[in-house]
Design an enzyme around this catalytic site. Structure first.
Site, PDB file in Angstrom:
ATOM      1  N   PRO A  13       0.808  -1.200   0.000  1.00 22.15           N
ATOM      2  CA  PRO A  13       0.000   0.000   0.000  1.00 22.15           C
ATOM      3  C   PRO A  13       0.846   1.256   0.000  1.00 22.15           C
ATOM      4  CG  PRO A  13      -0.446  -1.428   1.887  1.00 22.15           C
ATOM      5  CD  PRO A  13       0.870  -1.798   1.329  1.00 22.15           C
ATOM      6  N   GLU A  14       0.521   2.129  -0.903  1.00 21.79           N
ATOM      7  CA  GLU A  14       1.064   3.473  -0.855  1.00 21.79           C
ATOM      8  C   GLU A  14      -0.052   4.356  -0.310  1.00 21.79           C
ATOM      9  OE1 GLU A  14       3.244   4.738  -4.304  1.00 21.79           O
ATOM     10  OE2 GLU A  14       3.740   2.684  -4.850  1.00 21.79           O
TER      11      GLU A  14
END
Length: 270
Positions: A2-3
């Site tokens: 996840p960014e």
DNA sequence: ATGACAACCTGTGGGC
DNA sequence: TGCCCACAGGTTGTCA
């Protein structure tokens, strides 16, 4: 995994289902995350009512009356709503059961993520973080000034959390492509005008990705369990060797920077 | 101060 | 089919 867009997608997915709810039970099946989950987490959460959710960088914060839960999803983590009678799968490390019958389930195969209890809203992990990319503090002026004394590649600079938070490998690649800047160009060798474009591009890429629910590569799902659709919009990430979508003439080239994969068009990016 | 790099851990996909 | 290796969305800590 996840960014920033994926963390924000997760936050937005869970928020309406957790705010105002009280924790009735906590099950921790594996405490061995990046840092071991503290022994008193169950006790802190038990009976606590959720006031709000927030995001800072790639951290998700869930605020209670007595403190906050600080969650990081690492490379492979997800936090999603589940029903009580759904059997936990492998790597479902933590369940936070709410009185509504729904529960927050933390899943993280690689266990690079983390979970901390904060008595107040400060924590050493949150100190020394740079500005939020979507805030006014992250401006062309700021990035240009910051870059003057840095000779390292511009991609490295925009992925440095002390400079700006939340820009991970996917979106760094994408933003540099759209801005037409070679990822390996020295940060102090880029003009103010080009930084204006880069900053606007970073913001735009992140906002767009959030709007469509993030990027689902393998199995990322938001808090509501839905996949994200930004993968369809990727211009360069994961496309090494394929034709550039802009000039349609050159093949995208892949190099490694700081052991991370970088993909760019040698023709469109200078 | 900056930068290069190893470390943390599991799963997956490609090559043979 | 199976084995081995390289690589994957992140961040910290160490050492030059």
């Amino acid at each position: 995994m996840p960014e920033l867009p994926e963390v924000e997608t997760t936050r937005r997915g869970i928020e309406p289902h957790v705010v105002g709810r009280t924790v009735t039970a906590v099950t921790i099946r594996d405490r061995r995350l990046r840092w071991p989950i503290s022994d008193d987490l169950e006790q802190r959460l038990q009976g606590a009512r959720v006031l709000s959710t927030r995001r800072r960088a790639k951290y998700l914060l869930i605020d209670f009356q007595n403190g906050s839960l600080l969650v990081h999803l690492g490379m492979s983590g997800s936090l999603r709503l589940s029903s009580k009678n759904e059997e936990p799968r492998k790597h479902d490390h933590v369940d936070i059961v709410l009185e509504s019958g729904l529960l927050l389930r933390y899943h993280d195969p690689r266990r690079f993520g983390s979970m901390h209890w904060l008595d107040d809203t400060s924590h050493v992990l949150l100190d020394h973080l740079g500005p939020e990319p979507l805030s006014a503090d992250f401006s062309a002026d700021y990035l240009y000034r910051t870059s003057r004394k840095r000779s390292s590649p511009v991609k490295h600079i925009i992925m440095d959390a002390k400079v700006v938070v939340g820009v991970g490998n996917i979106y760094a690649n994408e933003a540099l492509f759209i801005a037409g800047i070679r990822p390996d160009r020295a940060a102090n060798n880029i003009s103010k005008v080009r930084y204006e474009l880069l900053v606007e591009t970073i913001k735009q890429v992140l906002v767009t990705a959030i709007e469509v629910g993030g990027t689902t590569l393998r199995d990322f799902v938001g808090g509501d369990g839905k996949a994200g659709y930004f993968a369809q919009s990727l211009q360069v990430y994961g496309r090494a060797g394929e034709l550039c979508k802009r000039c349609e003439g050159r093949e995208l080239r892949e190099i490694r920077q700081s052991n991370r994969s970088t993909v760019f068009c040698p023709n469109c990016q200078r």
